[in-house]
Design a protein around this motif. Sequence first.
Motif, short mmCIF file in Angstrom:
data_model
loop_
_atom_site.label_atom_id
_atom_site.label_comp_id
_atom_site.label_asym_id
_atom_site.label_seq_id
_atom_site.Cartn_x
_atom_site.Cartn_y
_atom_site.Cartn_z
N GLY A 152 -29.38 39.42 -34.91
CA GLY A 152 -30.36 38.44 -34.43
C GLY A 152 -30.74 38.61 -32.98
N VAL A 153 -30.03 39.47 -32.23
CA VAL A 153 -30.34 39.72 -30.81
C VAL A 153 -31.39 40.82 -30.73
CG1 VAL A 153 -29.42 40.52 -28.61
CG2 VAL A 153 -28.03 39.03 -30.07
N PRO A 154 -32.47 40.62 -29.96
CA PRO A 154 -33.46 41.69 -29.81
C PRO A 154 -32.82 42.94 -29.19
CG PRO A 154 -34.31 39.62 -28.97
CD PRO A 154 -32.85 39.40 -29.22
N LEU A 155 -32.98 44.06 -29.85
CA LEU A 155 -32.36 45.30 -29.38
C LEU A 155 -33.41 46.37 -29.12
CD1 LEU A 155 -29.29 45.51 -31.81
CD2 LEU A 155 -29.29 44.81 -29.40
N ILE A 156 -33.07 47.24 -28.18
CA ILE A 156 -33.94 48.36 -27.81
C ILE A 156 -33.19 49.65 -28.14
CG2 ILE A 156 -35.15 49.47 -25.89
CD1 ILE A 156 -34.55 46.52 -24.52
N ARG A 157 -33.80 50.52 -28.91
CA ARG A 157 -33.10 51.76 -29.23
C ARG A 157 -33.90 52.98 -28.80
NH1 ARG A 157 -32.70 51.90 -35.81
NH2 ARG A 157 -34.88 51.59 -36.36
N ILE A 158 -33.16 54.08 -28.72
CA ILE A 158 -33.75 55.32 -28.24
C ILE A 158 -34.31 56.10 -29.43
CG2 ILE A 158 -33.33 57.31 -26.73
CD1 ILE A 158 -32.70 54.68 -25.42
N SER A 159 -35.21 57.02 -29.15
CA SER A 159 -35.89 57.84 -30.15
C SER A 159 -34.93 58.42 -31.19
CB SER A 159 -36.61 58.99 -29.45
OG SER A 159 -36.98 59.98 -30.37
N PRO A 160 -35.35 58.49 -32.46
CA PRO A 160 -34.49 59.07 -33.51
C PRO A 160 -34.27 60.57 -33.35
CG PRO A 160 -36.69 58.61 -34.37
CD PRO A 160 -36.62 58.00 -33.00
N ASP A 216 -26.39 55.52 -35.79
CA ASP A 216 -26.78 55.24 -37.17
C ASP A 216 -25.67 55.63 -38.15
OD1 ASP A 216 -29.16 54.29 -36.25
OD2 ASP A 216 -30.36 56.01 -36.89
N ASP A 217 -25.03 56.78 -37.90
CA ASP A 217 -23.96 57.22 -38.79
C ASP A 217 -22.76 56.28 -38.73
OD1 ASP A 217 -25.48 59.35 -39.57
OD2 ASP A 217 -24.48 60.82 -38.29
N ALA A 218 -22.43 55.81 -37.51
CA ALA A 218 -21.27 54.93 -37.35
C ALA A 218 -21.51 53.56 -37.99
CB ALA A 218 -20.94 54.77 -35.86
N LEU A 219 -22.73 53.05 -37.91
CA LEU A 219 -23.02 51.71 -38.44
C LEU A 219 -23.30 51.73 -39.94
CD1 LEU A 219 -25.28 50.21 -35.64
CD2 LEU A 219 -22.85 49.81 -36.03
N GLY A 220 -23.80 52.83 -40.45
CA GLY A 220 -24.14 52.88 -41.87
C GLY A 220 -25.23 51.87 -42.18
N SER A 221 -25.08 51.16 -43.31
CA SER A 221 -26.10 50.19 -43.74
C SER A 221 -26.17 48.99 -42.82
CB SER A 221 -25.82 49.73 -45.17
OG SER A 221 -24.55 49.11 -45.24
N ARG A 222 -25.13 48.79 -42.00
CA ARG A 222 -25.12 47.64 -41.10
C ARG A 222 -26.26 47.71 -40.09
NH1 ARG A 222 -19.79 46.44 -37.56
NH2 ARG A 222 -18.88 46.94 -39.59
N ARG A 268 -17.26 47.25 -29.76
CA ARG A 268 -16.16 47.42 -30.71
C ARG A 268 -16.61 47.15 -32.14
NH1 ARG A 268 -11.83 43.82 -27.21
NH2 ARG A 268 -11.49 45.33 -25.52
N ASN A 269 -15.76 47.58 -33.05
CA ASN A 269 -15.93 47.28 -34.50
C ASN A 269 -17.30 47.66 -35.06
OD1 ASN A 269 -13.29 46.15 -34.47
ND2 ASN A 269 -14.15 44.25 -33.66
N PRO A 270 -17.67 48.92 -35.09
CA PRO A 270 -16.84 50.06 -34.68
C PRO A 270 -17.13 50.49 -33.25
CG PRO A 270 -18.75 50.87 -35.82
CD PRO A 270 -18.87 49.36 -35.83
N GLN A 271 -16.15 51.17 -32.66
CA GLN A 271 -16.42 51.82 -31.38
C GLN A 271 -17.07 53.17 -31.67
OE1 GLN A 271 -13.21 53.55 -28.97
NE2 GLN A 271 -14.03 52.46 -27.21
N VAL A 272 -18.19 53.42 -31.02
CA VAL A 272 -18.90 54.69 -31.22
C VAL A 272 -18.63 55.58 -30.00
CG1 VAL A 272 -21.12 55.78 -31.72
CG2 VAL A 272 -20.68 53.43 -32.48
N VAL A 273 -18.14 56.78 -30.26
CA VAL A 273 -17.78 57.70 -29.18
C VAL A 273 -18.45 59.04 -29.43
CG1 VAL A 273 -15.88 58.91 -28.04
CG2 VAL A 273 -15.56 56.56 -28.83
N ARG A 274 -19.00 59.63 -28.39
CA ARG A 274 -19.56 60.97 -28.52
C ARG A 274 -18.69 61.94 -27.73
NH1 ARG A 274 -25.06 61.68 -24.83
NH2 ARG A 274 -24.10 61.34 -22.78
#
Length: 302
Positions: free
Chosen positions: A190-198, A207-213, A261-267
Motif C-alpha cells: 500500500g506504500v507508493p514505491l519507485i522502482r528502477i528499470s527492468p 523480483d526473483d527474491a519476492l516472487g509473486s509477492r 528484511r523478510n526477505p533480505q535481498v543481497v547482491r
Amino acid sequence: MRIDFLGLHAFVAIAERGSFQQAAAHLNLSQTALSHRMKKLEDDLGVRLLSRTTREVALTPAGLELLPKVKGMIEGLSASLQDLRQHGKLRQERLAIGCLPTIAAGRLPGVLARFRAAHPDVTIRVFDNSATEIADLVDQGTAEFGITLLAAHRWDFEVELLAREPFVLVCPAGHPMAAAAAAGWAELEGVPLIRISPHTGNRMMIDDALGSRREQLSWRYEVQHVHTAVSLVRAGLGMTVVPRLALDTVEREGLAVLTLRNPQVVRQIGIVSKRSAPLSPLADELRRLVIQAFAAAEVAHS
C-alpha cells in the motif's frame, strides 16, 4: 629442421660488410666465434656460402641465392617483433575496465586516484555500463576486467568476490517508518514505491527474491537511474529500494535508510576477467587496488 638464427645472422653480417673482422665487431663477437657460427651453418646446410681468401670474402652461388631470402626473413621478423613491442607499449599506456554505474560513481574514483599517483601517464577508459554489457566487453577483450554483479557469471570468466551488498529501503525523513532501523517487505504493501528499470540486474534480483509477492506492492513510478529514484523520494512521492553502495554518492539530507528484511535481498559484487586472457601488469595492479578498497570499506561497515 631447426633454424640456425645465429648462423644466419652471422652470414648476413659478413655478406653485407665483406669482412669477418667488421662483421665480428658489429655483432660484438670474436672472429673465432664468428667463424664457428659460419662453419656450423654451412655444415648444417651441406653447402659453402662464403669463399674466403686472405684478402676478401665473397659469396658462393649458393650464398648469392640465399642472401636475399635470409634478409627478407630477418626484416619480416624484425617488423613483427616491433609491432608486438608497440602493441605491448600501447597496452601498458592504456587501460580499459568495466564497472557498474553505482560503483563507478562511488567507490571507483578513490581507487583511480591512488592508481594515478603511481602511474600518472596511463590513460584509463571506464565503461560504466550494465552487468550484461560489462560481461560482453570483457568477453570481447575491450575491457580487461569488470566490476559487476556475480549473479550469473560465465564459466569462461575468472571471478573474485568483492562484497555481499544488501538492498536497503530509502524513505523520506519525515515518514513514520523513518524512525525504525529496519522494515519488512510486508510493511510496504500500500506504500507508493519507485522502482528502477527492468533492464538492470538489480531489478531482476528483487523480483526473483519476492516472487509473486511483488505483485502486491504498489509500484507507482519507474525510472532508469538510482539518483532519479532518490530524488522522487526526497520530493515525497514514495519510497525506493536500492543497493547500499548506490547511496555512496547521494546527499542523504531529508532521507532515511532502513535495512530490509523478510526477505533480505543481497547482491554479490565482484571482479570478472577472461580466463584465456591474463591481465596486463597495470590491470592487475588496478585490480589489487579495487580489492583493497572494498576490503577497507567492509571493515568500516562492520
